[in-house]
Design a protein around this motif. Structure first.
Motif, PDB file in Angstrom:
ATOM      1  N   SER A  99       0.850  -1.179   0.000  1.00 26.45           N
ATOM      2  CA  SER A  99       0.000   0.000   0.000  1.00 26.45           C
ATOM      3  C   SER A  99       0.894   1.240   0.000  1.00 26.45           C
ATOM      4  N   VAL A 100       0.493   2.269  -0.735  1.00 28.57           N
ATOM      5  CA  VAL A 100       1.254   3.525  -0.705  1.00 28.57           C
ATOM      6  C   VAL A 100       0.301   4.702  -0.596  1.00 28.57           C
ATOM      7  N   MET A 101       0.792   5.763   0.045  1.00 23.95           N
ATOM      8  CA  MET A 101       0.057   7.021   0.029  1.00 23.95           C
ATOM      9  C   MET A 101       0.794   7.978  -0.902  1.00 23.95           C
ATOM     10  N   ILE A 102       0.067   8.558  -1.841  1.00 31.15           N
ATOM     11  CA  ILE A 102       0.623   9.688  -2.579  1.00 31.15           C
ATOM     12  C   ILE A 102      -0.049  10.935  -2.021  1.00 31.15           C
ATOM     13  N   ASP A 103       0.750  11.784  -1.419  1.00 28.60           N
ATOM     14  CA  ASP A 103       0.214  12.989  -0.792  1.00 28.60           C
ATOM     15  C   ASP A 103       0.572  14.197  -1.646  1.00 28.60           C
ATOM     16  N   ALA A 104      -0.347  14.539  -2.530  1.00 30.26           N
ATOM     17  CA  ALA A 104      -0.163  15.716  -3.382  1.00 30.26           C
ATOM     18  C   ALA A 104      -1.211  16.758  -3.037  1.00 30.26           C
ATOM     19  N   SER A 105      -1.633  16.737  -1.760  1.00 32.96           N
ATOM     20  CA  SER A 105      -2.740  17.599  -1.338  1.00 32.96           C
ATOM     21  C   SER A 105      -2.359  19.079  -1.333  1.00 32.96           C
ATOM     22  N   HIS A 106      -1.041  19.354  -1.359  1.00 30.44           N
ATOM     23  CA  HIS A 106      -0.599  20.757  -1.377  1.00 30.44           C
ATOM     24  C   HIS A 106      -0.633  21.329  -2.796  1.00 30.44           C
ATOM     25  N   LEU A 107      -0.808  20.456  -3.787  1.00 30.63           N
ATOM     26  CA  LEU A 107      -0.834  20.905  -5.184  1.00 30.63           C
ATOM     27  C   LEU A 107      -2.261  21.282  -5.582  1.00 30.63           C
ATOM     28  N   PRO A 108      -2.402  22.051  -6.665  1.00 26.43           N
ATOM     29  CA  PRO A 108      -3.749  22.362  -7.155  1.00 26.43           C
ATOM     30  C   PRO A 108      -4.513  21.066  -7.494  1.00 26.43           C
ATOM     31  N   PHE A 109      -5.840  21.139  -7.426  1.00 25.46           N
ATOM     32  CA  PHE A 109      -6.725  19.976  -7.609  1.00 25.46           C
ATOM     33  C   PHE A 109      -6.351  19.126  -8.833  1.00 25.46           C
ATOM     34  N   GLU A 110      -6.197  19.773  -9.993  1.00 24.00           N
ATOM     35  CA  GLU A 110      -5.906  19.020 -11.222  1.00 24.00           C
ATOM     36  C   GLU A 110      -4.551  18.318 -11.148  1.00 24.00           C
ATOM     37  N   GLU A 111      -3.570  18.959 -10.537  1.00 18.32           N
ATOM     38  CA  GLU A 111      -2.240  18.355 -10.371  1.00 18.32           C
ATOM     39  C   GLU A 111      -2.304  17.160  -9.417  1.00 18.32           C
ATOM     40  N   ARG A 165     -12.041  10.058 -10.787  1.00 18.42           N
ATOM     41  CA  ARG A 165     -11.021  10.297 -11.823  1.00 18.42           C
ATOM     42  C   ARG A 165      -9.671   9.657 -11.512  1.00 18.42           C
ATOM     43  N   THR A 166      -9.378   9.418 -10.227  1.00 14.33           N
ATOM     44  CA  THR A 166      -8.073   8.833  -9.881  1.00 14.33           C
ATOM     45  C   THR A 166      -8.137   7.318  -9.723  1.00 14.33           C
ATOM     46  N   GLY A 167      -9.291   6.787  -9.335  1.00 18.07           N
ATOM     47  CA  GLY A 167      -9.400   5.357  -9.059  1.00 18.07           C
ATOM     48  C   GLY A 167      -8.732   4.961  -7.748  1.00 18.07           C
ATOM     49  N   VAL A 168      -8.518   5.943  -6.875  1.00 13.85           N
ATOM     50  CA  VAL A 168      -7.815   5.696  -5.619  1.00 13.85           C
ATOM     51  C   VAL A 168      -8.630   4.780  -4.689  1.00 13.85           C
ATOM     52  N   ASP A 169      -7.955   4.072  -3.773  1.00 18.19           N
ATOM     53  CA  ASP A 169      -8.622   3.068  -2.935  1.00 18.19           C
ATOM     54  C   ASP A 169      -9.096   3.597  -1.586  1.00 18.19           C
ATOM     55  N   SER A 170      -8.477   4.672  -1.109  1.00 20.62           N
ATOM     56  CA  SER A 170      -8.925   5.295   0.150  1.00 20.62           C
ATOM     57  C   SER A 170      -8.523   6.762   0.110  1.00 20.62           C
ATOM     58  N   LEU A 171      -9.179   7.550   0.963  1.00 25.14           N
ATOM     59  CA  LEU A 171      -8.960   8.999   0.909  1.00 25.14           C
ATOM     60  C   LEU A 171      -8.716   9.580   2.298  1.00 25.14           C
ATOM     61  N   ALA A 172      -7.566  10.240   2.440  1.00 22.92           N
ATOM     62  CA  ALA A 172      -7.273  10.968   3.681  1.00 22.92           C
ATOM     63  C   ALA A 172      -7.913  12.347   3.597  1.00 22.92           C
ATOM     64  N   ILE A 173      -8.550  12.749   4.690  1.00 24.21           N
ATOM     65  CA  ILE A 173      -9.258  14.030   4.691  1.00 24.21           C
ATOM     66  C   ILE A 173      -8.760  14.909   5.833  1.00 24.21           C
ATOM     67  N   ALA A 174      -9.005  16.204   5.695  1.00 23.35           N
ATOM     68  CA  ALA A 174      -8.629  17.164   6.733  1.00 23.35           C
ATOM     69  C   ALA A 174      -9.903  17.683   7.395  1.00 23.35           C
ATOM     70  N   ILE A 175     -10.086  17.343   8.677  1.00 23.19           N
ATOM     71  CA  ILE A 175     -11.269  17.828   9.409  1.00 23.19           C
ATOM     72  C   ILE A 175     -10.855  18.467  10.741  1.00 23.19           C
ATOM     73  N   GLY A 176      -9.593  18.872  10.826  1.00 25.40           N
ATOM     74  CA  GLY A 176      -9.157  19.578  12.034  1.00 25.40           C
ATOM     75  C   GLY A 176      -8.058  18.901  12.821  1.00 25.40           C
ATOM     76  N   THR A 177      -7.647  17.692  12.408  1.00 28.91           N
ATOM     77  CA  THR A 177      -6.512  17.067  13.085  1.00 28.91           C
ATOM     78  C   THR A 177      -5.224  17.634  12.500  1.00 28.91           C
ATOM     79  N   SER A 178      -4.120  17.385  13.174  1.00 27.97           N
ATOM     80  CA  SER A 178      -2.815  17.809  12.657  1.00 27.97           C
ATOM     81  C   SER A 178      -1.759  16.845  13.193  1.00 27.97           C
TER      82      SER A 178
END
Ligand code: G3H
Ligand code: 13P
Ligand code: ZN
Ligand code: NA
Length: 308
Positions: A99-111, A165-178
């Protein structure tokens, strides 16, 4: 066996619990976590950050995890935490991660979509699953610092298009944790309304919660009592984690609590045994404390004990 998270997440979603994803950096940490999971028969995700891979080296961590699987017989997924490039993800996929996480959340949506899809295409061709992120956590994400006021919650309007559009298997979200040991200045607050809206839009889809250490006050007190300085350290209250686990959240990431357990134990040991210099004398109790902590999480917070 070494497994992907596919089956784990399906069962966790349906059962209203979450799998613990614990960061690993050395042998004692791996042993403490996996011995705890074995005792309570819990499935596990062991995750490796770029920093961990740099510290311990890829091969050492893979072989240690393989040894833990041989010792425990548990289903364990080996996951790259916060991969920041296709090349890093590919290197872990080729090197035995499931399993891998690709974290490109700092990039614009399309990127973010473009790079996530590139990783998904390669990973899926090798039978590996992918986690991606939408929205940004505050605090320290590896080298990227995001200030608390700059935190950008996940926009529920984006999640369906992103997953489709990505076909990703799971999604990390930001709801106030850090990330880290200083999560809240005032009262802890998570945006469960955003989580609810996301799970309404993505029924059955596994959500990941990063920055989910509770920064156990007993360990912070111990650290401060025995020479440390961590004033104001604060984490996510366990009740909030239990609530998230009962919802679409299927993976809860924990690193800081392991660090605190280890550091508190070792500080206490040295304060009480100033003459000792055998690393086994302090790493042994540290490993034991990690085991105790992880058992507590698996049984009382995540609800995944007995689910292996
Ligand atoms: O996301 C952060 C994790 O706690 C990993 O931290 O990059 O210092 O290994 P690290
Ligand atoms: P904590 O710093 O809260 O343990 O979060 C760990 C994490 O999210 C690893 O990806
Ligand atoms: Zn994280
Ligand atoms: Na859940």
């Amino acid at each position: 066996p070494l497994v992907t998270t596919k089956e784990m997440f399906k069962k966790a979603y349906e059962g209203g619990y979450a799998i613990g994803a614990f960061n690993v950096n050395n042998m004692e940490i791996i042993q403490g976590i996996t011995e705890a999971a074995k005792e309570v028969n819990a499935p596990l995700i062991l995750q490796v950050s770029a920093g961990a891979r740099k510290y311990a080296k890829h091969t050492y961590l893979v072989k240690l995890v393989e040894a833990a699987i041989e010792e425990t017989g548990l289903p364990i997924a080996l996951h790259l935490d916060h991969g920041d490039s296709f090349e890093l993800c590919k290197s872990c996929i080729d090197g035995g991660f499931t399993s891998v996480m690709i974290d490109a959340s700092h990039l614009p949506f399309e990127e973010n979509i473009r790079i996530t899809k590139q990783v998904v295409d390669y990973a899926h061709s090798k039978g590996v699953v992918v986690e991606a992120e939408l929205g940004r956590l505050s605090g320290v994400e590896d080298d990227v610092k995001v200030a608390e006021h700059e935190a950008i919650y996940t926009d529920p309007n984006e999640v369906e298009e992103f997953v489709e559009r990505t076909g990703v298997d799971s999604l990390a979200i930001a709801i106030g944790t850090s990330h880290g040991a200083y999560k809240f200045k005032g009262e802890p607050k998570l945006r469960f309304d955003i989580l609810e809206e996301i799970q309404r839009r993505l029924p059955g889809f596994p959500i990941v919660l990063h920055g989910a250490s509770s920064v156990i006050p007993e360990y912070v007190e111990m650290i401060n009592k025995y020479g440390g300085q961590m004033p104001g350290a604060k984490g996510v209250p366990e009740d909030m984690l239990r609530k998230a686990a009962s919802m679409a959240v299927c993976k809860i990431n924990i690193d800081s609590d392991l660090r605190l357990a280890m550091t508190a134990t070792i500080r206490k040991f040295f304060a009480e045994n100033p003459g000792e210099f055998d690393p086994r004398k302090y790493l042994g109790p540290a490993r034991e404390e990690i085991k105790k902590l992880v058992k507590h999480k698996l049984i009382n917070v995540l609800g995944c004990a007995g689910k292996a």
